[in-house]
Design a protein around this motif. Structure first.
Motif, PDB file in Angstrom:
ATOM      1  N   GLY A  35       1.771   9.265   2.187  1.00 24.27           N
ATOM      2  CA  GLY A  35       2.558  10.081   1.374  1.00 24.27           C
ATOM      3  C   GLY A  35       3.820   9.499   1.003  1.00 24.27           C
ATOM      4  N   PHE A  36       4.515   8.620   1.757  1.00 20.04           N
ATOM      5  CA  PHE A  36       5.943   8.241   1.247  1.00 20.04           C
ATOM      6  C   PHE A  36       6.105   6.854   1.131  1.00 20.04           C
ATOM      7  CE2 PHE A  36       6.158   7.721   5.984  1.00 20.04           C
ATOM      8  CZ  PHE A  36       6.971   6.577   6.247  1.00 20.04           C
ATOM      9  N   MET A  37       5.204   5.995   2.001  1.00 24.21           N
ATOM     10  CA  MET A  37       5.163   4.452   1.970  1.00 24.21           C
ATOM     11  C   MET A  37       5.031   3.865   0.784  1.00 24.21           C
ATOM     12  SD  MET A  37       6.600   2.443   4.323  1.00 24.21           S
ATOM     13  CE  MET A  37       6.704   0.978   4.855  1.00 24.21           C
TER      14      MET A  37
ATOM     15  N   VAL B  84       7.834   1.779  -1.431  1.00 19.92           N
ATOM     16  CA  VAL B  84       7.743   0.259  -1.585  1.00 19.92           C
ATOM     17  C   VAL B  84       7.781  -0.102  -3.160  1.00 19.92           C
ATOM     18  CG1 VAL B  84       6.340  -1.551  -1.423  1.00 19.92           C
ATOM     19  CG2 VAL B  84       6.641  -0.216   0.473  1.00 19.92           C
ATOM     20  N   LYS B  85       6.957   0.666  -3.788  1.00 19.41           N
ATOM     21  CA  LYS B  85       6.996   0.490  -5.269  1.00 19.41           C
ATOM     22  C   LYS B  85       8.334   0.766  -6.112  1.00 19.41           C
ATOM     23  CE  LYS B  85       3.020  -0.915  -4.946  1.00 19.41           C
ATOM     24  NZ  LYS B  85       2.899  -2.444  -5.286  1.00 19.41           N
ATOM     25  N   ALA B  86       9.242   2.070  -5.507  1.00 18.81           N
ATOM     26  CA  ALA B  86      10.317   2.062  -6.083  1.00 18.81           C
ATOM     27  C   ALA B  86      11.314   0.727  -5.640  1.00 18.81           C
ATOM     28  CB  ALA B  86      11.070   3.372  -5.289  1.00 18.81           C
ATOM     29  N   VAL B  87      11.524   0.382  -4.332  1.00 12.68           N
ATOM     30  CA  VAL B  87      12.238  -0.700  -4.147  1.00 12.68           C
ATOM     31  C   VAL B  87      11.649  -1.824  -5.162  1.00 12.68           C
ATOM     32  CG1 VAL B  87      12.830  -2.396  -2.396  1.00 12.68           C
ATOM     33  CG2 VAL B  87      12.552   0.132  -2.031  1.00 12.68           C
TER      34      VAL B  87
ATOM     35  N   GLY C 251       5.935  -2.713  -9.556  1.00 15.58           N
ATOM     36  CA  GLY C 251       6.361  -1.391  -9.338  1.00 15.58           C
ATOM     37  C   GLY C 251       5.893  -0.490 -10.248  1.00 15.58           C
ATOM     38  N   THR C 252       5.629  -0.962 -11.440  1.00 19.69           N
ATOM     39  CA  THR C 252       4.969  -0.123 -12.665  1.00 19.69           C
ATOM     40  C   THR C 252       3.767   0.085 -12.443  1.00 19.69           C
ATOM     41  OG1 THR C 252       6.727  -1.071 -13.966  1.00 19.69           O
ATOM     42  CG2 THR C 252       4.541   0.087 -14.980  1.00 19.69           C
ATOM     43  N   ASP C 253       2.795  -0.766 -11.922  1.00 22.90           N
ATOM     44  CA  ASP C 253       1.244  -0.480 -11.473  1.00 22.90           C
ATOM     45  C   ASP C 253       1.394   0.453 -10.170  1.00 22.90           C
ATOM     46  OD1 ASP C 253      -1.478  -1.248 -11.694  1.00 22.90           O
ATOM     47  OD2 ASP C 253      -1.137  -2.198  -9.606  1.00 22.90           O
ATOM     48  N   GLY C 254       2.284   0.149  -9.483  1.00 29.38           N
ATOM     49  CA  GLY C 254       2.076   1.202  -8.306  1.00 29.38           C
ATOM     50  C   GLY C 254       2.272   2.671  -8.595  1.00 29.38           C
ATOM     51  N   PHE C 255       3.390   3.147  -9.435  1.00 25.25           N
ATOM     52  CA  PHE C 255       3.381   4.285 -10.026  1.00 25.25           C
ATOM     53  C   PHE C 255       2.586   4.730 -10.789  1.00 25.25           C
ATOM     54  CE2 PHE C 255       7.857   3.555  -8.447  1.00 25.25           C
ATOM     55  CZ  PHE C 255       7.994   4.705  -7.437  1.00 25.25           C
ATOM     56  N   TYR C 256       2.036   3.784 -11.686  1.00 19.97           N
ATOM     57  CA  TYR C 256       1.069   4.308 -12.652  1.00 19.97           C
ATOM     58  C   TYR C 256      -0.140   4.743 -11.675  1.00 19.97           C
ATOM     59  CZ  TYR C 256      -2.618   3.641 -16.236  1.00 19.97           C
ATOM     60  OH  TYR C 256      -3.710   4.058 -17.408  1.00 19.97           O
ATOM     61  N   PHE C 257      -0.768   3.967 -10.737  1.00 16.78           N
ATOM     62  CA  PHE C 257      -1.802   4.264  -9.937  1.00 16.78           C
ATOM     63  C   PHE C 257      -1.606   5.688  -9.202  1.00 16.78           C
ATOM     64  CE2 PHE C 257      -4.000   4.433  -5.698  1.00 16.78           C
ATOM     65  CZ  PHE C 257      -5.069   4.372  -6.005  1.00 16.78           C
TER      66      PHE C 257
ATOM     67  N   ALA D  57      -7.841  -1.431   3.420  1.00 15.19           N
ATOM     68  CA  ALA D  57      -7.438  -0.570   4.464  1.00 15.19           C
ATOM     69  C   ALA D  57      -5.922  -0.443   4.629  1.00 15.19           C
ATOM     70  CB  ALA D  57      -8.093  -1.017   5.767  1.00 15.19           C
ATOM     71  N   LEU D  58      -5.136  -1.442   4.573  1.00 12.48           N
ATOM     72  CA  LEU D  58      -3.836  -1.178   4.730  1.00 12.48           C
ATOM     73  C   LEU D  58      -3.155  -0.617   3.281  1.00 12.48           C
ATOM     74  CD1 LEU D  58      -0.884  -1.953   5.952  1.00 12.48           C
ATOM     75  CD2 LEU D  58      -1.215  -4.200   4.749  1.00 12.48           C
ATOM     76  N   GLU D  59      -3.556  -1.027   2.278  1.00 16.89           N
ATOM     77  CA  GLU D  59      -3.187  -0.008   0.887  1.00 16.89           C
ATOM     78  C   GLU D  59      -3.518   1.393   1.109  1.00 16.89           C
ATOM     79  OE1 GLU D  59      -4.900  -2.119  -2.329  1.00 16.89           O
ATOM     80  OE2 GLU D  59      -3.725  -3.888  -2.154  1.00 16.89           O
ATOM     81  N   GLU D  60      -4.687   1.706   1.600  1.00 11.66           N
ATOM     82  CA  GLU D  60      -4.913   3.148   1.893  1.00 11.66           C
ATOM     83  C   GLU D  60      -4.084   3.819   2.801  1.00 11.66           C
ATOM     84  OE1 GLU D  60      -9.464   3.164   2.502  1.00 11.66           O
ATOM     85  OE2 GLU D  60      -9.572   2.117   0.170  1.00 11.66           O
ATOM     86  N   ALA D  61      -3.814   3.077   3.989  1.00 19.11           N
ATOM     87  CA  ALA D  61      -2.962   3.618   4.859  1.00 19.11           C
ATOM     88  C   ALA D  61      -1.635   3.964   4.411  1.00 19.11           C
ATOM     89  CB  ALA D  61      -2.810   2.727   6.033  1.00 19.11           C
ATOM     90  N   MET D  62      -0.944   3.033   3.666  1.00 18.14           N
ATOM     91  CA  MET D  62       0.165   3.290   2.750  1.00 18.14           C
ATOM     92  C   MET D  62       0.018   4.260   2.041  1.00 18.14           C
ATOM     93  SD  MET D  62       1.426  -0.705   2.339  1.00 18.14           S
ATOM     94  CE  MET D  62       2.587  -0.189   1.126  1.00 18.14           C
TER      95      MET D  62
END
Length: 143
Positions: free
Chosen positions: A68-70, A74-77, A35-41, A59-64
């Motif tokens: 704009g919200f996914m 996911v990282k907050a959860v 989660g921390t890494d996701g918000f840092y990104f 490609a899946l990561e880029e689509a998420m």
């Protein structure tokens, strides 16, 4: 005789604590870091840690991210569930909210990024141990 029983009982409690707390702490740490890494990104455009990914996995990561919200959801959860496990505050709830993420992560590695399958298996085993330990908490949901 009573002293032996008391010391044996303490040993049983300690071993139970280990089989419950070690998986809880490891899984919690994994999800807090994720989660921390996701918000840092999101803040910097760079990852603190990022395992190698196949083009399909990227490609899946880029689509998420593009949604704009996914990605933030996911990282907050991940962060909330991981903190719950790590701090031992309502850990059954923390596991319940990250269980869908665990399922997606496992399927992601099985189908898109096979290099991560060993890590996904370890994560699944840790989650399975915790789900078994918290089974009484989940019984009303399954009744």
């Amino acid at each position: 005789m009573r002293v032996k029983n008391a010391s044996n009982q303490k040993g049983i409690l300690r071993s139970k604590a280990l089989w419950l707390h070690v998986p809880r702490l490891l899984l919690g740490l994994q999800f807090v870091v994720s989660g921390t890494d996701g918000f840092y990104f999101l803040a910097t455009g760079e990852n603190l840690i990022h395992p190698p990914a196949t083009p399909d996995a990227r490609a899946l990561e880029e689509a998420m991210l593009a949604s704009g919200f996914m990605w933030p959801l996911v990282k907050a959860v991940n962060l909330l569930g991981g903190m719950s496990l790590l701090l031992n505050f309502r850990p059954a709830f923390g596991l319940a909210i990250i269980m869908p993420a665990i399922t997606v992560i496992t399927l992601y590695h099985l189908t898109l990024n096979p290099a991560g399958v060993p890590a996904a298996i370890v994560m699944d085993l840790l989650a399975g141990v915790l789900a078994y330990a918290y089974r009484r908490n989940y019984a009303p949901m399954l009744a």
